[in-house]
Scaffold this motif. Structure first.
Motif, mmCIF file in Angstrom:
data_model
loop_
_atom_site.group_PDB
_atom_site.id
_atom_site.type_symbol
_atom_site.label_atom_id
_atom_site.label_comp_id
_atom_site.label_asym_id
_atom_site.label_seq_id
_atom_site.Cartn_x
_atom_site.Cartn_y
_atom_site.Cartn_z
ATOM 1 N N ASN A 101 0.807 -1.217 0.000
ATOM 2 C CA ASN A 101 0.000 0.000 0.000
ATOM 3 C C ASN A 101 0.841 1.268 0.000
ATOM 4 O O ASN A 101 0.333 2.355 -0.300
ATOM 5 C CB ASN A 101 -0.948 0.002 1.200
ATOM 6 C CG ASN A 101 -0.231 -0.218 2.519
ATOM 7 O OD1 ASN A 101 0.256 -1.318 2.775
ATOM 8 N ND2 ASN A 101 -0.158 0.802 3.348
ATOM 9 N N THR A 153 -2.555 -6.366 -3.796
ATOM 10 C CA THR A 153 -3.618 -6.038 -2.840
ATOM 11 C C THR A 153 -3.679 -4.540 -2.547
ATOM 12 O O THR A 153 -4.130 -4.134 -1.469
ATOM 13 C CB THR A 153 -3.431 -6.811 -1.522
ATOM 14 O OG1 THR A 153 -2.097 -6.579 -1.024
ATOM 15 C CG2 THR A 153 -3.652 -8.299 -1.715
ATOM 16 N N SER A 154 -3.238 -3.713 -3.491
ATOM 17 C CA SER A 154 -3.350 -2.273 -3.307
ATOM 18 C C SER A 154 -3.459 -1.612 -4.681
ATOM 19 O O SER A 154 -3.698 -2.270 -5.687
ATOM 20 C CB SER A 154 -2.154 -1.734 -2.514
ATOM 21 O OG SER A 154 -2.375 -0.395 -2.104
ATOM 22 N N GLU A 180 -4.706 2.150 -1.334
ATOM 23 C CA GLU A 180 -5.870 1.572 -0.666
ATOM 24 C C GLU A 180 -5.616 0.101 -0.335
ATOM 25 O O GLU A 180 -4.853 -0.584 -1.008
ATOM 26 C CB GLU A 180 -7.099 1.700 -1.558
ATOM 27 C CG GLU A 180 -7.529 3.143 -1.809
ATOM 28 C CD GLU A 180 -8.667 3.247 -2.809
ATOM 29 O OE1 GLU A 180 -9.721 3.811 -2.443
ATOM 30 O OE2 GLU A 180 -8.510 2.772 -3.951
ATOM 31 N N TYR A 181 -6.299 -0.375 0.725
ATOM 32 C CA TYR A 181 -6.241 -1.783 1.098
ATOM 33 C C TYR A 181 -7.302 -2.525 0.287
ATOM 34 O O TYR A 181 -8.506 -2.265 0.436
ATOM 35 C CB TYR A 181 -6.543 -1.977 2.582
ATOM 36 C CG TYR A 181 -5.584 -1.301 3.530
ATOM 37 C CD1 TYR A 181 -4.485 -0.569 3.094
ATOM 38 C CD2 TYR A 181 -5.785 -1.405 4.909
ATOM 39 C CE1 TYR A 181 -3.613 0.036 3.986
ATOM 40 C CE2 TYR A 181 -4.918 -0.816 5.815
ATOM 41 C CZ TYR A 181 -3.834 -0.085 5.339
ATOM 42 O OH TYR A 181 -2.977 0.507 6.237
ATOM 43 N N ILE A 189 -1.493 -7.403 1.909
ATOM 44 C CA ILE A 189 -2.556 -7.018 2.854
ATOM 45 C C ILE A 189 -3.298 -8.258 3.367
ATOM 46 O O ILE A 189 -3.814 -9.047 2.567
ATOM 47 C CB ILE A 189 -3.567 -6.070 2.183
ATOM 48 C CG1 ILE A 189 -2.874 -4.826 1.626
ATOM 49 C CG2 ILE A 189 -4.672 -5.683 3.170
ATOM 50 C CD1 ILE A 189 -2.289 -3.909 2.659
ATOM 51 N N GLN A 224 -6.339 -10.460 4.526
ATOM 52 C CA GLN A 224 -7.717 -10.417 4.054
ATOM 53 C C GLN A 224 -8.736 -10.745 5.142
ATOM 54 O O GLN A 224 -9.909 -10.982 4.847
ATOM 55 C CB GLN A 224 -7.870 -11.370 2.864
ATOM 56 C CG GLN A 224 -6.989 -11.008 1.680
ATOM 57 C CD GLN A 224 -7.331 -9.653 1.081
ATOM 58 O OE1 GLN A 224 -8.464 -9.425 0.649
ATOM 59 N NE2 GLN A 224 -6.357 -8.736 1.052
ATOM 60 N N ASN A 230 -4.636 -3.822 10.881
ATOM 61 C CA ASN A 230 -4.703 -3.221 9.552
ATOM 62 C C ASN A 230 -5.148 -4.182 8.459
ATOM 63 O O ASN A 230 -4.898 -3.945 7.280
ATOM 64 C CB ASN A 230 -3.330 -2.638 9.197
ATOM 65 C CG ASN A 230 -2.899 -1.569 10.180
ATOM 66 O OD1 ASN A 230 -3.556 -0.545 10.332
ATOM 67 N ND2 ASN A 230 -1.794 -1.816 10.882
ATOM 68 N N HIS A 255 2.876 -6.189 5.733
ATOM 69 C CA HIS A 255 1.952 -5.134 6.163
ATOM 70 C C HIS A 255 1.942 -4.890 7.668
ATOM 71 O O HIS A 255 2.035 -3.748 8.108
ATOM 72 C CB HIS A 255 0.546 -5.448 5.665
ATOM 73 C CG HIS A 255 -0.425 -4.323 5.779
ATOM 74 N ND1 HIS A 255 -0.165 -3.060 5.276
ATOM 75 C CD2 HIS A 255 -1.665 -4.260 6.332
ATOM 76 C CE1 HIS A 255 -1.215 -2.278 5.507
ATOM 77 N NE2 HIS A 255 -2.120 -2.975 6.160
#
Length: 281
Positions: free
Chosen positions: A119, A152-153, A158-159, A186, A188, A194, A218
Motif C-alpha cells: 500500500n 492487494t493495493s 488503498e487496502y 494485505i 484479508q 490493519n 503489512h
C-alpha cells in the motif's frame, strides 16, 4: 572455527508464542533447534520472505536497513542455500521515485527474487512493470512448486482484495500440484489491526486443499501464524520502517521431502519461532 549457520542453530531462541508448530490438522506442536537441524537435511525447497522495506521513509535509516537485510539473506544463503526470495510489499515509503533504487538494491540478492506491491508502493501498473519487468499479478513455478504473487493495493495505497478471478484461474491451473504458495501484502481478515475482511477470498482458497500457506507483510508487529481451517497465514515482521517488532527479521520456509513445511524467523541471523506444518494425509 564454527560455521555461522551452525552457530545460529545453537543460539535458537525458544519463545512460547513463537516456538510452536501448527499442523494442518489443527494440532499444535513444537520443534527444538535440534529438530530443525535434522529436518533441514530433508529440504527439497527453501525460500525466504522479507517484507516492508519502506525505503525512503523520512527519519529512518532506510538505506542501511535495506543493505542489512540484503547482506543477511545472502549470508544465510551461503550457509543454507535458498531457491528464491520474496520481497512482500511496501518496498518504498510513499515516494515512488525511490523504486528504481530499491530495484538496484534487490538485484544484489544472490538468489532469484520476486516482488509484490504494498500500500505504500504508489506506482501504476505500467510503472511497476517497467521497473520490475513483471505484472502486478504473476505466478512462477520453482522446482515444480507454483508460487502466486497477488496485488492487494493500488496507486492510491488503498487496502484491497486480490483479483479473485485471476487468483481462481491460477489455483485451478495448479490444482494438481501438491504444494502451492500464495503471497499477499494485505491480510484479508481482521486478525490484525490493519487487515480487511474479504469473505469471498476465504470461500475461494478453501476450495483448494493443495494451497499450503499464505504469506502476508503489512503488519510490522506480527511474526506468527493465524489459521483458517487447516490453512496457515504467516507474517514475517518487518525489515524496515519505524514501528513493529523490536527486531527486524525475515522468514525462512523449508519444504521437506515428505511434504511437511518447516518455517522460522531469522533475527536476522538467529533462528527463532520454528513452526512445522504437516501435509494432509
Amino acid at each position: 572455527m564454527n560455521h555461522p549457520n551452525q552457530t545460529s542453530r545453537r543460539r535458537f531462541i525458544k519463545n512460547i508464542s513463537l516456538g510452536t508448530a501448527v499442523l494442518l490438522s489443527g494440532r499444535i506442536t513444537s520443534l527444538s533447534a535440534a529438530d530443525v537441524t535434522e529436518l533441514s537435511g530433508r529440504s527439497v525447497l527453501r525460500f525466504a520472505i522479507a517484507s516492508d522495506l519502506h525505503y525512503g521513509q523520512p527519519n529512518t535509516l532506510f538505506e542501511k536497513m535495506t543493505d542489512t537485510v540484503i547482506q543477511q539473506i545472502n549470508h544465510f544463503h551461503a550457509g543454507s542455500a535458498l531457491d528464491l526470495c520474496v520481497l512482500n510489499g511496501d518496498l518504498v515509503h510513499d515516494d515512488k521515485s525511490f523504486m528504481p533504487q530499491v530495484k538496484k538494491k534487490a538485484d544484489g540478492l544472490q538468489v532469484p527474487y520476486y516482488v509484490t506491491r504494498g500500500n505504500h508502493d504508489h506506482v501504476t501498473p505500467q510503472e511497476w512493470n517497467d521497473i520490475w519487468s513483471t505484472p502486478l499479478n504473476h505466478d512462477h513455478i520453482i522446482k515444480d512448486v507454483p508460487f502466486l504473487f497477488a496485488d492487494t493495493s493500488n496507486e492510491k495505497g488503498e487496502y484491497l482484495s486480490p483479483d479473485l478471478a485471476w487468483l481462481e484461474s491460477r489455483l485451478e491451473a495448479y490444482k494438481n500440484h501438491p504444494n502451492v504458495f500464495l503471497f499477499l501484502h494485505i491480510p484479508q481478515q481482521k486478525w490484525t489491526k490493519n487487515g480487511i475482511d474479504t469473505p469471498a477470498f476465504f470461500a475461494l482458497v478453501r476450495r483448494y486443499p493443495n494451497l499450503r500457506a499464505v504469506f502476508h507483510g503489512h503488519e510490522h508487529d506480527q511474526d506468527g501464524v493465524y489459521m483458517d481451517a487447516r490453512l496457515p497465514f504467516l507474517f514475517d515482521s518487518h525489515v524496515g520502517g519505524n514501528w513493529g517488532t523490536e527486531y527486524k527479521g525475515f522468514r525462512v520456509v523449508e519444504l521437506l521431502d515428505n511434504g511437511t513445511l518447516v518455517t522460522y524467523m531469522m533475527n536476522p541471523s538467529v533462528k527463532m519461532g520454528e513452526l512445522s506444518y504437516a501435509r494432509l494425509a
